[in-house]
Design a protein around this motif. Structure first.
Motif, PDB file in Angstrom:
ATOM      1  N   GLY A  51      46.507 105.701  35.085  1.00 13.91           N
ATOM      2  CA  GLY A  51      46.311 104.322  35.519  1.00 13.91           C
ATOM      3  C   GLY A  51      44.845 103.919  35.452  1.00 13.91           C
ATOM      4  N   GLY A  52      44.585 102.673  35.788  1.00 12.28           N
ATOM      5  CA  GLY A  52      43.221 102.151  35.747  1.00 12.28           C
ATOM      6  C   GLY A  52      42.340 102.689  36.846  1.00 12.28           C
ATOM      7  N   ALA A  53      42.944 103.239  37.903  1.00 16.16           N
ATOM      8  CA  ALA A  53      42.150 103.724  39.037  1.00 16.16           C
ATOM      9  C   ALA A  53      41.230 104.869  38.632  1.00 16.16           C
ATOM     10  CB  ALA A  53      43.069 104.151  40.174  1.00 16.16           C
ATOM     11  N   ALA A  54      41.690 105.744  37.755  1.00 12.63           N
ATOM     12  CA  ALA A  54      40.866 106.893  37.355  1.00 12.63           C
ATOM     13  C   ALA A  54      39.582 106.422  36.676  1.00 12.63           C
ATOM     14  CB  ALA A  54      41.656 107.818  36.435  1.00 12.63           C
ATOM     15  N   ASP A  55      39.691 105.449  35.786  1.00 10.08           N
ATOM     16  CA  ASP A  55      38.501 104.919  35.117  1.00 10.08           C
ATOM     17  C   ASP A  55      37.591 104.209  36.110  1.00 10.08           C
ATOM     18  OD1 ASP A  55      39.271 105.896  32.642  1.00 10.08           O
ATOM     19  OD2 ASP A  55      40.319 104.054  32.089  1.00 10.08           O
ATOM     20  N   ALA A  56      38.199 103.462  37.046  1.00 10.81           N
ATOM     21  CA  ALA A  56      37.413 102.730  38.040  1.00 10.81           C
ATOM     22  C   ALA A  56      36.627 103.688  38.928  1.00 10.81           C
ATOM     23  CB  ALA A  56      38.331 101.842  38.877  1.00 10.81           C
ATOM     24  N   VAL A  57      37.268 104.780  39.330  1.00 12.70           N
ATOM     25  CA  VAL A  57      36.588 105.787  40.156  1.00 12.70           C
ATOM     26  C   VAL A  57      35.446 106.406  39.359  1.00 12.70           C
ATOM     27  CG1 VAL A  57      36.837 108.042  41.262  1.00 12.70           C
ATOM     28  CG2 VAL A  57      38.547 106.261  41.657  1.00 12.70           C
ATOM     29  N   ARG A  98      30.779 109.975  53.366  1.00 12.99           N
ATOM     30  CA  ARG A  98      31.168 108.604  53.690  1.00 12.99           C
ATOM     31  C   ARG A  98      30.881 107.663  52.525  1.00 12.99           C
ATOM     32  NH1 ARG A  98      29.975 106.739  59.492  1.00 12.99           N
ATOM     33  NH2 ARG A  98      31.777 108.085  59.743  1.00 12.99           N
ATOM     34  N   ASP A  99      29.722 107.853  51.881  1.00 10.14           N
ATOM     35  CA  ASP A  99      29.361 107.024  50.729  1.00 10.14           C
ATOM     36  C   ASP A  99      30.353 107.249  49.583  1.00 10.14           C
ATOM     37  OD1 ASP A  99      27.586 105.353  49.026  1.00 10.14           O
ATOM     38  OD2 ASP A  99      27.241 107.270  48.003  1.00 10.14           O
ATOM     39  N   LEU A 100      30.686 108.512  49.297  1.00  7.52           N
ATOM     40  CA  LEU A 100      31.643 108.803  48.227  1.00  7.52           C
ATOM     41  C   LEU A 100      32.991 108.157  48.517  1.00  7.52           C
ATOM     42  CD1 LEU A 100      30.873 112.590  47.601  1.00  7.52           C
ATOM     43  CD2 LEU A 100      30.391 110.698  46.043  1.00  7.52           C
ATOM     44  N   GLU A 101      33.466 108.325  49.743  1.00  7.81           N
ATOM     45  CA  GLU A 101      34.768 107.773  50.120  1.00  7.81           C
ATOM     46  C   GLU A 101      34.765 106.253  50.014  1.00  7.81           C
ATOM     47  OE1 GLU A 101      37.979 108.133  53.799  1.00  7.81           O
ATOM     48  OE2 GLU A 101      36.043 109.136  53.950  1.00  7.81           O
ATOM     49  N   THR A 102      33.707 105.608  50.476  1.00  7.73           N
ATOM     50  CA  THR A 102      33.613 104.143  50.426  1.00  7.73           C
ATOM     51  C   THR A 102      33.592 103.645  48.994  1.00  7.73           C
ATOM     52  OG1 THR A 102      32.417 104.124  52.531  1.00  7.73           O
ATOM     53  CG2 THR A 102      32.199 102.172  51.138  1.00  7.73           C
ATOM     54  N   ARG A 103      32.806 104.292  48.139  1.00 13.43           N
ATOM     55  CA  ARG A 103      32.718 103.875  46.738  1.00 13.43           C
ATOM     56  C   ARG A 103      34.047 104.034  46.013  1.00 13.43           C
ATOM     57  NH1 ARG A 103      27.764 107.400  45.160  1.00 13.43           N
ATOM     58  NH2 ARG A 103      28.290 106.848  43.029  1.00 13.43           N
ATOM     59  N   ILE A 104      34.740 105.124  46.300  1.00 11.00           N
ATOM     60  CA  ILE A 104      36.037 105.345  45.653  1.00 11.00           C
ATOM     61  C   ILE A 104      37.044 104.292  46.106  1.00 11.00           C
ATOM     62  CG2 ILE A 104      38.000 106.928  45.464  1.00 11.00           C
ATOM     63  CD1 ILE A 104      35.897 109.235  45.722  1.00 11.00           C
ATOM     64  N   ARG A 105      37.119 104.055  47.406  1.00 14.13           N
ATOM     65  CA  ARG A 105      38.074 103.068  47.928  1.00 14.13           C
ATOM     66  C   ARG A 105      37.782 101.668  47.383  1.00 14.13           C
ATOM     67  NH1 ARG A 105      41.438 105.045  51.622  1.00 14.13           N
ATOM     68  NH2 ARG A 105      40.839 106.909  52.793  1.00 14.13           N
ATOM     69  N   ALA A 106      36.502 101.310  47.320  1.00 14.84           N
ATOM     70  CA  ALA A 106      36.143  99.989  46.802  1.00 14.84           C
ATOM     71  C   ALA A 106      36.500  99.862  45.322  1.00 14.84           C
ATOM     72  CB  ALA A 106      34.653  99.736  47.015  1.00 14.84           C
ATOM     73  N   ALA A 107      36.352 100.959  44.584  1.00  8.47           N
ATOM     74  CA  ALA A 107      36.601 100.915  43.139  1.00  8.47           C
ATOM     75  C   ALA A 107      38.072 100.730  42.807  1.00  8.47           C
ATOM     76  CB  ALA A 107      36.079 102.196  42.484  1.00  8.47           C
ATOM     77  N   VAL A 108      38.969 101.331  43.590  1.00  2.53           N
ATOM     78  CA  VAL A 108      40.388 101.313  43.226  1.00  2.53           C
ATOM     79  C   VAL A 108      41.097 100.044  43.693  1.00  2.53           C
ATOM     80  CG1 VAL A 108      40.554 103.810  43.140  1.00  2.53           C
ATOM     81  CG2 VAL A 108      41.084 102.644  45.273  1.00  2.53           C
ATOM     82  N   GLY A 109      40.497  99.317  44.618  1.00  2.00           N
ATOM     83  CA  GLY A 109      41.116  98.077  45.076  1.00  2.00           C
ATOM     84  C   GLY A 109      42.508  98.303  45.629  1.00  2.00           C
ATOM     85  N   GLU A 110      43.495  97.653  45.018  1.00  2.00           N
ATOM     86  CA  GLU A 110      44.882  97.740  45.499  1.00  2.00           C
ATOM     87  C   GLU A 110      45.696  98.839  44.815  1.00  2.00           C
ATOM     88  OE1 GLU A 110      46.006  95.922  48.111  1.00  2.00           O
ATOM     89  OE2 GLU A 110      43.907  95.285  48.218  1.00  2.00           O
ATOM     90  N   GLU A 111      45.065  99.588  43.924  1.00  2.00           N
ATOM     91  CA  GLU A 111      45.775 100.671  43.234  1.00  2.00           C
ATOM     92  C   GLU A 111      46.223 101.732  44.255  1.00  2.00           C
ATOM     93  OE1 GLU A 111      46.368 101.391  39.899  1.00  2.00           O
ATOM     94  OE2 GLU A 111      45.552  99.516  39.148  1.00  2.00           O
ATOM     95  N   PRO A 112      47.409 102.337  44.048  1.00  2.00           N
ATOM     96  CA  PRO A 112      47.834 103.401  44.973  1.00  2.00           C
ATOM     97  C   PRO A 112      46.962 104.643  44.798  1.00  2.00           C
ATOM     98  CG  PRO A 112      49.400 103.158  43.168  1.00  2.00           C
ATOM     99  CD  PRO A 112      48.399 102.061  43.017  1.00  2.00           C
ATOM    100  N   VAL A 113      46.297 105.037  45.866  1.00  2.00           N
ATOM    101  CA  VAL A 113      45.383 106.160  45.811  1.00  2.00           C
ATOM    102  C   VAL A 113      45.267 106.772  47.201  1.00  2.00           C
ATOM    103  CG1 VAL A 113      43.340 104.726  46.230  1.00  2.00           C
ATOM    104  CG2 VAL A 113      43.083 106.906  45.043  1.00  2.00           C
ATOM    105  N   SER A 114      45.026 108.066  47.245  1.00  2.00           N
ATOM    106  CA  SER A 114      44.754 108.757  48.502  1.00  2.00           C
ATOM    107  C   SER A 114      43.342 109.308  48.426  1.00  2.00           C
ATOM    108  CB  SER A 114      45.758 109.898  48.707  1.00  2.00           C
ATOM    109  OG  SER A 114      45.352 110.719  49.776  1.00  2.00           O
ATOM    110  N   VAL A 115      42.524 108.954  49.417  1.00  2.00           N
ATOM    111  CA  VAL A 115      41.142 109.417  49.473  1.00  2.00           C
ATOM    112  C   VAL A 115      40.929 110.022  50.853  1.00  2.00           C
ATOM    113  CG1 VAL A 115      38.715 108.774  49.244  1.00  2.00           C
ATOM    114  CG2 VAL A 115      40.451 107.517  47.963  1.00  2.00           C
ATOM    115  N   THR A 116      40.632 111.322  50.897  1.00  3.80           N
ATOM    116  CA  THR A 116      40.528 112.027  52.173  1.00  3.80           C
ATOM    117  C   THR A 116      39.250 112.854  52.228  1.00  3.80           C
ATOM    118  OG1 THR A 116      42.943 112.242  52.152  1.00  3.80           O
ATOM    119  CG2 THR A 116      41.741 113.562  53.763  1.00  3.80           C
TER     120      THR A 116
END
Length: 200
Positions: A51-57, A98-116
């Motif tokens: 999906g597009g989330a991988a490229d966005a991340v 925290r910075d990594l998690e925030t950047r990843i979440r912001a990048a994927v938007g509404e795409e289904p993703v789990s970030v832990t």
């Protein structure tokens, strides 16, 4: 009422091993170097690799998620480890979780993703030196020859009967990261120190 409780600074699971690790490095005359790399940021990412989330991340981190099984890609101070077809571990410097998690979440938007954030789950041992591969081979079933497990490779495996993530660092002479759960870190460190006695 103000909270007056003092907060103790974080303590690594292997802080009491520092002297023993340094002594093993000295007595092996550089053949094997052992050290803890405490508090590395570790963020687990699950998403659809197609999906597009991988490229966005990848764009957000400046670090493409590796798609080839059991590979690691490093850019700057961060490293992405392939753990499965839809799972990666992003490792960064201490305090960057925290910075990594925030950047990843912001990048994927509404795409289904789990970030832990799993930074507190493991600590990291650095095993390097000319004897590092031989030392690890004593307790690991993987073929660690450079042709099979060269720089930029990673794997979930066992070392001395302990589940670890093993990473062959991609810098010359950088050795291996051994990411181990904090509750098993003492046992594995004792095992490594014992196995390293043949280099003394």
């Amino acid at each position: 009422m103000a909270d007056t409780a003092l907060t103790a600074p974080p303590r690594s699971p292997l802080s009491h091993y520092a002297d023993r690790l340094a002594a093993a490095t000295r007595t092996s005359q550089g053949a094997v170097r052992l050290a803890e790399l405490p508090f590395l940021a570790q963020v687990n990412v699950r998403l659809d690799a197609k999906g597009g989330a991988a490229d966005a991340v990848g764009l957000a981190l400046g670090l493409q998620l590796p798609l080839e099984p059991n590979t690691a890609i490093r850019a700057g101070e961060s490293t992405a480890l392939w753990l499965g077809p839809d799972e990666w571990l992003v490792v960064g410097p201490p305090g960057s979780e925290r910075d990594l998690e925030t950047r990843i979440r912001a990048a994927v938007g509404e795409e289904p993703v789990s970030v832990t954030d799993v930074s507190a789950q493991r600590t990291t041992l650095l095993v390097s030196g000319p004897g590092a591969r031989d030392l690890l081979a004593h307790g690991c079933a993987l073929d660690l020859h450079p042709r099979a497990f060269g720089t930029g490779r990673c794997a979930q495996t066992t070392l001395g009967r302990t589940q670890v993530v093993l990473v062959a660092r991609d810098e010359p002479g950088a050795g291996f990261w051994v990411l181990v759960r904090s509750s098993f870190a003492g046992y594995l460190t004792d095992w490594l120190l014992d196995a390293a006695t043949e280099y003394v």
